[in-house]
Structure formats: structure tokens, C-alpha cells
Design a protein around this motif. Structure first.
Motif, PDB file in Angstrom:
ATOM      1  N   PHE A  60       0.881  -1.174   0.000  1.00 58.51           N
ATOM      2  CA  PHE A  60       0.000   0.000   0.000  1.00 58.51           C
ATOM      3  C   PHE A  60       0.912   1.216   0.000  1.00 58.51           C
ATOM      4  O   PHE A  60       1.699   1.399   0.922  1.00 58.51           O
ATOM      5  N   ASP A  64      -3.378   7.748   1.585  1.00 57.76           N
ATOM      6  CA  ASP A  64      -4.675   7.519   2.208  1.00 57.76           C
ATOM      7  C   ASP A  64      -4.863   6.094   2.717  1.00 57.76           C
ATOM      8  O   ASP A  64      -5.967   5.699   3.079  1.00 57.76           O
ATOM      9  N   TYR A  65      -3.792   5.326   2.756  1.00 58.45           N
ATOM     10  CA  TYR A  65      -3.841   3.966   3.302  1.00 58.45           C
ATOM     11  C   TYR A  65      -2.720   3.768   4.321  1.00 58.45           C
ATOM     12  O   TYR A  65      -1.663   4.401   4.245  1.00 58.45           O
ATOM     13  N   PHE A  66      -2.951   2.846   5.245  1.00 56.31           N
ATOM     14  CA  PHE A  66      -1.903   2.446   6.176  1.00 56.31           C
ATOM     15  C   PHE A  66      -0.913   1.553   5.429  1.00 56.31           C
ATOM     16  O   PHE A  66      -1.317   0.727   4.613  1.00 56.31           O
ATOM     17  N   HIS A  67       0.358   1.726   5.712  1.00 55.33           N
ATOM     18  CA  HIS A  67       1.412   0.955   5.039  1.00 55.33           C
ATOM     19  C   HIS A  67       1.915  -0.152   5.956  1.00 55.33           C
ATOM     20  O   HIS A  67       1.944   0.006   7.177  1.00 55.33           O
ATOM     21  N   VAL A 154      -2.898   9.520   7.248  1.00 47.10           N
ATOM     22  CA  VAL A 154      -4.126   8.975   6.665  1.00 47.10           C
ATOM     23  C   VAL A 154      -5.304   9.916   6.921  1.00 47.10           C
ATOM     24  O   VAL A 154      -6.141  10.149   6.038  1.00 47.10           O
ATOM     25  N   ARG A 158      -7.481  11.657   3.938  1.00 47.96           N
ATOM     26  CA  ARG A 158      -8.909  11.311   3.801  1.00 47.96           C
ATOM     27  C   ARG A 158      -9.838  12.360   4.408  1.00 47.96           C
ATOM     28  O   ARG A 158     -11.056  12.172   4.409  1.00 47.96           O
ATOM     29  N   LEU A 189      -4.033  -5.293   5.803  1.00 45.99           N
ATOM     30  CA  LEU A 189      -5.106  -5.426   4.810  1.00 45.99           C
ATOM     31  C   LEU A 189      -6.472  -5.268   5.480  1.00 45.99           C
ATOM     32  O   LEU A 189      -7.332  -4.539   4.981  1.00 45.99           O
ATOM     33  N   ASN A 192      -7.037  -1.609   6.337  1.00 46.12           N
ATOM     34  CA  ASN A 192      -7.351  -0.782   5.163  1.00 46.12           C
ATOM     35  C   ASN A 192      -8.740  -1.071   4.604  1.00 46.12           C
ATOM     36  O   ASN A 192      -9.425  -0.165   4.114  1.00 46.12           O
ATOM     37  N   LEU A 195     -11.024   0.694   6.833  1.00 44.05           N
ATOM     38  CA  LEU A 195     -10.930   2.116   6.522  1.00 44.05           C
ATOM     39  C   LEU A 195     -11.798   2.472   5.323  1.00 44.05           C
ATOM     40  O   LEU A 195     -12.530   3.459   5.332  1.00 44.05           O
ATOM     41  N   ASP A 196     -11.739   1.644   4.278  1.00 44.71           N
ATOM     42  CA  ASP A 196     -12.585   1.882   3.105  1.00 44.71           C
ATOM     43  C   ASP A 196     -14.070   1.765   3.458  1.00 44.71           C
ATOM     44  O   ASP A 196     -14.892   2.550   2.986  1.00 44.71           O
TER      45      ASP A 196
END
Length: 201
Positions: A60, A64-67, A154, A158, A189, A192, A195-196
Motif C-alpha cells: 500500500f 490515504d492507506y496504512f502501510h 491517513v 482522507r 489489509l 485498510n 478504513l474503506d
């Protein structure tokens, strides 16, 4: 001699059938019956489509996403099969970097990651798992501290309140296995995807 050879061959074939065929098939069937999701690879689906596995990390890169953790896995170079190129989370080539503490390449990579993370969240100590690779290169989890460290980036990307994201991270923390083994962790995963889902509400 022939009298000894025949029983030896029969025993070899019998043991091969039991340990090489019957036992593995029985264990595979038993695992599939008792733990069907885990036996199938702990796959995660969204809308009837497989989006990954809870056992293998993914890349990722968006703000806007966690890595996840850095990955040292590689793949064959398409231009020269005798060489390799970085291929993060390549499950077909699970490995660490094999670079030791005196490696200049390792020190340079870690320094670059540290500088980028310090710029992203000034004044906070960088969790070690955000700059170190795992032995397999496939680690799907990060520490709760590593997830919380990324909350400001993030949240900004967002346009969400940081407190809301901290609560989301807290809800994704998995404790020690059986209360004893390992450390608390967050599956990147799953985080994220949550999060979505939160963004859709």
C-alpha cells in the motif's frame, strides 16, 4: 539376499503409502473440515472477489492507506534472468534481505525510510517495524504503535478526524495468541478494508 530384499521393498512401499499419501491426505481433509477458511489460505473476499490473504502482506503506497512493513522479496529481472529486482510481498520468493548490520545498502535504505517517516510525523519516534523487513518478507501485520504513527497522514489524506482513525486502529488490534504467544498486532489489509468501509458510511 533376495529373501531380505523383498520384505525391505514391501516395507518401503507400505511406509511410502502411509506417510507419503494416506497421512497427508487425511490431515488435509481434517484441516479442511475443521478449519475451512484457514485451510484454503485465509483468503479475504469483498463482493465475491478475493482481495488478498490475512497471512500475506500487500503493498500500500498511497497516503490515504496504512502501510505495512518493508519487504525484501525479489523476482527475476525481466531484462536479465540472471539478476533480480525488488518485488515486495512476492509469495513465490519468500526471503529476507540477508543484509547484515554492517551493510551500507541496508543502512542507506533504513536512513531513507526513517527520513521519510520523520518528515511525515515530526517529533514522534518511528516504530522499528516500519523500517525493518521481516525474515519472510511477507509479514501482513504491524504493531499497534506503527499503525497509530500513520494516523495523522491517513487522516489528512482522507479528511477524517484523527480520533476516529485511532478508534478504528484500536478495534483492529489482535492480542497475543492464546494470551501468551507473540505480540499485539494489526493486520494491514484488514485495517485498510475497514478504513474503506468507514469512508463509505
Amino acid at each position: 539376499m533376495l529373501n531380505q530384499l523383498r520384505p525391505a521393498l514391501v516395507l518401503l512401499l507400505a511406509l511410502t503409502a502411509v506417510t507419503g499419501l494416506a497421512y497427508p491426505l487425511a490431515m488435509t481433509g481434517l484441516a479442511g473440515a475443521i478449519f475451512p477458511a484457514k485451510a484454503a489460505g485465509s483468503l479475504i473476499e469483498r463482493g465475491g472477489k478475493v482481495v488478498g490473504s490475512s497471512l500475506v502482506g500487500q503493498t500500500f503506497t498511497g497516503a490515504d492507506y496504512f502501510h505495512g512493513r518493508p519487504s525484501a522479496t525479489t523476482a527475476a529481472d525481466p531484462a536479465d534472468a540472471s539478476k533480480t529486482v525488488p518485488a515486495p510481498y512476492n509469495a513465490a520468493n519468500s526471503s529476507g534481505s540477508n543484509l547484515g548490520p554492517t551493510s551500507a545498502a541496508l543502512a542507506e535504505r533504513v536512513k531513507g525510510d526513517l527520513d521519510a517517516l520523520k518528515a511525515e510525523n515530526p517529533g514522534r519516534p518511528v516504530p522499528v517495524d516500519l523500517v525493518t523487513t521481516s525474515g519472510s518478507g511477507l509479514d501482513p501485520d504491524i504493531s499497534p504503535d506503527a499503525a497509530l504513527f500513520q494516523v495523522p497522514r491517513v487522516a489528512k489524506a482522507r479528511n477524517l478526524p484523527e480520533d476516529k482513525l485511532r478508534d478504528l486502529v484500536a478495534g483492529q488490534v489482535q492480542g497475543r495468541t492464546l494470551g501468551l504467544l507473540g505480540e499485539p498486532r494489526v493486520n494491514v489489509l484488514a485495517l485498510n478494508l475497514a478504513l474503506d468501509d468507514m469512508a463509505k458510511r
